[in-house]
Design an enzyme around this catalytic site. Structure first.
Site, mmCIF file in Angstrom:
data_model
loop_
_atom_site.group_PDB
_atom_site.id
_atom_site.type_symbol
_atom_site.label_atom_id
_atom_site.label_comp_id
_atom_site.label_asym_id
_atom_site.label_seq_id
_atom_site.Cartn_x
_atom_site.Cartn_y
_atom_site.Cartn_z
ATOM 1 N N THR A 196 0.847 -1.215 0.000
ATOM 2 C CA THR A 196 0.000 0.000 0.000
ATOM 3 C C THR A 196 0.877 1.258 0.000
ATOM 4 O OG1 THR A 196 -0.199 -0.058 2.410
ATOM 5 C CG2 THR A 196 -1.994 -1.067 1.149
ATOM 6 N N HIS A 226 -0.137 -16.706 -4.908
ATOM 7 C CA HIS A 226 -1.351 -16.275 -5.617
ATOM 8 C C HIS A 226 -1.036 -15.827 -7.045
ATOM 9 C CE1 HIS A 226 -3.559 -15.529 -1.537
ATOM 10 N NE2 HIS A 226 -3.498 -16.794 -1.874
#
Ligand code: NAD
Length: 258
Positions: free
Chosen positions: A30, A125
């Site tokens: 982030t 992922h």
């Protein structure tokens, strides 16, 4: 114990451990300008995750078109992003010989831009950097497919077999990559020190990794801005931002080593 003391303790643990596994989530990126999933302003506060499942992708051309639209938006953001202090700290751990491996839930490839080597990184992922054919498994560079999309294709198909192409990321409802998942669980079970950074630890089976590490005797440290599902079983929980926290920890590591 004061906050600085906790950071020193984590630094000591890093120096004393023979096998340190770092496990990270969207919160690590982030500070590089890539939103996480669940914080306010996160991706799933603007899009409905139910729409972007693997099953929907397989089921309809319209769903695939929307998937690629969202995918292009995310890829543009990721492509221009730079690693932050947390990525650089983990890359420094590798350079100093203090990292067994990095297990990442992130798909943004920022660990490589920071300097981690592919042999040390397990992407459970997947990654946005490639596109895979769901029929013949042919792998394409993402930029090649981006060029086709920019030229007007809405739902790209494989040049070789005509199969459906999909970003090499794991969608909701899509099976996890077998080799990476097995390797991540093996490394977690063998870890002496397991450090989670920037993950809410709610996405399974990834969120099981800290539990497996702890059950097999690892010292478990969690660094996150907000509460996680594993705080109760952790040996250390540090509430803070990934970048400044990891920067401080590495300062202590360098000082203690010299
Ligand atoms: P999550 O959104 O569920 O949790 C992120 C956590 O990080 C939150 O608990 C939040 O408090 C914390 N956080 C946010 N910014 C932080 C900061 N600067 N420092 C410290 N903590 C911070 O993310 P998750 O646990 O990784 O699981 C969601 C899934 O999202 C993963 O499977 C991942 O693949 C995917 N995802 C990846 C990216 C990426 O590649 N950058 C971005 C969004 C989502």
């Amino acid at each position: 114990m004061g906050k600085e003391e906790v950071l020193k303790q984590i630094a000591e643990k890093i120096l004393g451990s023979r096998r340190t596994v770092v496990f990270v989530g969207a919160g690590l990126s982030t500070e590089s300008g890539i939103p996480d999933f669940r914080s306010p302003g996160g991706i799933w506060t603007r899009f409905d995750p139910e729409e972007f499942t693997y099953q929907n992708f397989l089921a309809s051309e319209r769903a695939r078109e929307k998937y690629w639209q969202l995918g292009r938006e995310i890829y543009a953001l990721i492509k221009s992003a730079l690693p932050n202090a947390a990525h650089l700290a983990i890359a420094e751990m590798e350079k100093m010989g203090l990292l067994d491996c990095l297990i990442t839930q992130n798909i943004d490839g920022l660990h490589f831009k920071a300097g981690n080597s592919p042999e040390r990184v397990i992407e459970i992922h997947g990654t946005v950097m490639y596109v895979l054919c769901l029929t013949c498994a042919k792998r394409y560079e993402r930029d090649e497919i981006e060029a086709r999309l920019a030229a007007g294709e809405k739902v790209p198909r494989c040049n070789d077999c005509g199969g459906l192409l999909k970003p090499a990321t794991v969608a909701f409802g899509q099976p996890m990559p077998e080799r990476e998942t097995a390797e991540a669980f093996r490394r977690a079970a063998a870890a002496e020190l397991f450090i989670c950074i920037g993950s809410s630890l709610v996405v399974h089976p990834a969120a099981q990794l800290p539990v497996v590490a702890k059950d097999n005797g690892a010292f478990l440290a969690i660094i996150n801005r907000d509460a996680t599902t594993c705080d109760a079983i952790a040996d250390i929980v540090y509430r803070g931002l990934a970048g400044p926290t990891m920067e401080k920890i590495m300062e202590h590591v360098r000082e203690m080593r010299s």
